[in-house]
Scaffold this motif. Structure first.
Motif: not given
Ligand code: ADP
Length: 605
Positions: A519-520, A541-542, A545, A556, A567
């Motif tokens: 998620f970075d 994805l970041s 999130k 998660s 996911f």
């Protein structure tokens, strides 16, 4: 130095410095009986002893009498430890009693005793030379003696011929001495002056407390002169790295100062001795026995100790302050770095925002022109470029738009410029609609996309556009990373308090050690040949999130490499009372179908 001294007289026992004894006699032999052992005890206890005789006797007689108890008297006289003096020599000026001259004689005599290495002074004085007419004056002088010697290493005994005195004067003798010896029937009796004894007891107790206090002080206390250290506490011993007080006593404090600081220290202590150092302090260093230098701050005041003018230095270990100052400097440096990096971050955000806008404008123009060209060429059939090239150009425009779009939003989120447009919306209908709208994409890549839910509808507060982006991101990843023949499930479980949206695929999965970084920002699992074929920026994805968390939800992942990924988005169910008017969207020019194209632009069809 021992504060308790032997009186040499059985019925008196030990006495402390500052004791002032009186004896009322009617026969001269009475005082020799008590005073010979008194002087003998002082001599064997390393005190300087002085006997002042009156006009009723003489040097020779006193010497002979003393010799009866002190056989080696001549050695003491020759060594300067025993003095036998005439009253006139001691108390008189111009043939008259003079209290000033007498006091000066005593203080000179005490200094001499101490400078010659004696512990203190013990004195016997016979007062029978006094003219009874002067007794009042003598009484006042004696009262003063009681007060003055109480702080000094001085013990005095005064002998009074009771036959000369009236009851009033006898009362004065009792009052001015710690105790008075009188002859009673066959023996001697001690008449105590309880007032003075209580005072002595209190003084002894407070001296004791003071000594304990000084020992316990966390700062170093040293009583010294320029030749040696006379007294010190445990902190001073610890500061110098020694083990016991004895190792420090007798050393010169100046020798514990590094040579470079010595002349400054010498000057400071010289000023302190004359009281001219004021409240200033000396910043210096102290050498430990291992040769280490410790930064210290020294404050010195003049201090009367054991009858001498000494210096009392309080030494504070400055090491913690030096460390604190270093830390303060460090914090200051870090603060400057932090400010610089905050400023840099602000500039970066500003740059990203600007560049994203700059990129978007020409992109939209290019895209519009391409669309126009395609329409025109189809209508007039005059366009000779193959349609697949035009589609490639379009596809890449969409990819760039997606990238710009994501970059713009992530910087907006980072700098708190991004706001949700919350509405009370049927989330199940929303997720179902999005899933169905991409089913065709899946089919084209040989994937089956399923939707299921435990409930037909659930209205809750959410930003439908952003939920759509979240899902399109997850679905485009699922399609991207699932080989043909696989399946993708979108499942919505509507609970009372939360709604759970699961996007599950049978794709390549994500290695365990990479799952925590997934998620970075800008993170792709691998840029190796294995995944390089899949295009992407690693922002998706970041952003998902961040958008889920803006909804107060959680995001998660569980994944098995080779077996697929799942996911899970969990959003709290709540309703809002007031729906704010819609803000301007990031890409107002696109409808849902176009937004799907943009989000799916990474996938080559
Ligand atoms: P990208 O735009 O590169 O896909 P994302 O942030 O969406 O960026 O994803 C980051 C990385 O996570 C991807 O490069 C990919 O390696 C991995 N990933 C994301 N979703 C999946 C999935 N469903 N299956 C396997 N790997 C995935």
């Amino acid at each position: 130095m021992n504060n308790l001294r032997s009186s040499g007289i059985d019925f008196i026992g030990s006495i402390s410095w500052g004791t002032h004894i009186g004896q009322l006699y009617t026969d001269i032999d009475e005082y020799y009986e008590t005073m010979i052992p008194f002087i003998k005890a002082g001599l064997s206890d390393n005190e300087m002893c002085t006997w002042i005789y009156s006009n009723k006797t003489c040097y020779q007689e006193v010497r002979e009498k003393l010799k009866t108890g002190i056989t080696d008297i001549d050695t003491y006289i020759a060594g300067g430890q025993l003095l036998i003096k005439s009253y006139a020599e001691w108390y008189f000026k111009n043939g008259q009693f003079d209290a000033d001259i007498t006091s000066k004689n005593w203080s000179r005599h005490l200094s001499l005793a101490l400078s010659q290495g004696f512990d203190g002074l013990r004195v016997v004085g016979d007062s029978s030379w006094i003219d009874i007419a002067d007794f009042d004056e003598i009484n006042i002088y004696e009262e003063g003696i009681s007060k003055n010697i109480s702080e000094l290493p001085f013990i005095a005994a005064w002998l009074y011929d009771a036959r000369m005195l009236s009851t009033y004067e006898i009362a004065g003798v009792f009052k001015n001495h710690t105790f008075t010896i009188i002859r009673h029937k066959d023996g001697y009796k001690l008449m105590s002056n309880t007032g003075l004894q209580v005072r002595d007891h209190i003084k002894e107790r407070s001296m004791e407390m003071y000594r304990h206090l000084v020992q316990l002080l966390p700062v170093s206390v040293i009583i010294h002169d320029d030749t040696r250290i006379h007294m010190c506490n445990q902190s001073a011993v610890a500061l110098t790295g020694l083990k016991s007080t004895h190792e420090l006593l007798g050393k010169r404090l100046l020798d514990l100062v590094p040579p470079a600081n010595r002349s400054k220290a010498r000057k400071y202590w010289r000023n302190a001795l004359h009281g001219s150092a004021g409240s200033s302090y000396l910043q210096s260093e102290i050498l430990s026995n291992r040769g280490e230098k410790k930064p210290v701050r020294i404050m010195t005041i003049p201090y009367g100790f054991d009858g001498s003018n000494l210096l009392l230095s309080v030494i504070m270990d400055h090491t913690p302050f030096v460390k604190i100052n270093d830390l303060i400097d460090d914090v200051e440096r870090h603060k400057q770095h932090q400010n610089l990096s905050l400023e840099y971050n602000r500039l970066k955000t500003e740059f990203f925002t600007n560049i994203s806008h700059e990129l978007r404008t020409p992109l939209n123009v290019i895209l519009s022109v391409i669309q126009l060209l395609k329409l025109q060429s189809e209508r007039l059939n005059t366009w000779d470029i193959e349609s697949k090239y035009i589609d490639m150009m379009k596809q890449n425009c969409y990819r760039l738009i997606r990238l710009v779009n994501n970059l713009l939003d992530i910087t907006r989120i980072d700098s708190n410029y991004f706001h949700l447009d919350l509405r009370n919306y049927d989330i199940i209908k929303l997720v179902r609609g999005i899933t169905n709208s991409v089913a065709e994409y899946g089919k084209q890549r040989g994937l089956c996309i399923h939707f299921s839910s435990n409930s037909a509808s659930r209205v809750m507060a959410c930003d439908p556009d952003q939920i759509e982006r979240v899902l399109l991101n997850l679905l485009s990843n699922a399609i991207k990373y699932t080989p043909s023949g696989g399946s993708i499930w979108v499942d919505v479980y509507a609970g009372d308090k939360a709604v759970e949206i699961r996007v599950k695929d049978t794709g390549i999965g994500i290695p365990k050690d990479k799952q925590e970084y997934i998620f970075d920002r800008f993170m792709q699992v691998s840029s190796s040949a294995m995944t390089r074929e899949k295009e992407g920026s690693g922002i998706g994805l970041s952003l998902v999130k961040a958008l889920v968390e803006m909804h107060n939800g959680t995001f998660s992942l569980s994944s098995e490499p080779g077996a697929g990924s799942e996911f899970v988005i969990k959003l709290p169910v709540r309703l809002i009372d007031f729906e704010e008017p819609c803000r301007i969207k990031s890409f107002p020019e696109f409808n849902h179908a176009e937004r799907v194209i943009v989000e799916f632009s990474d996938i080559y069809s």
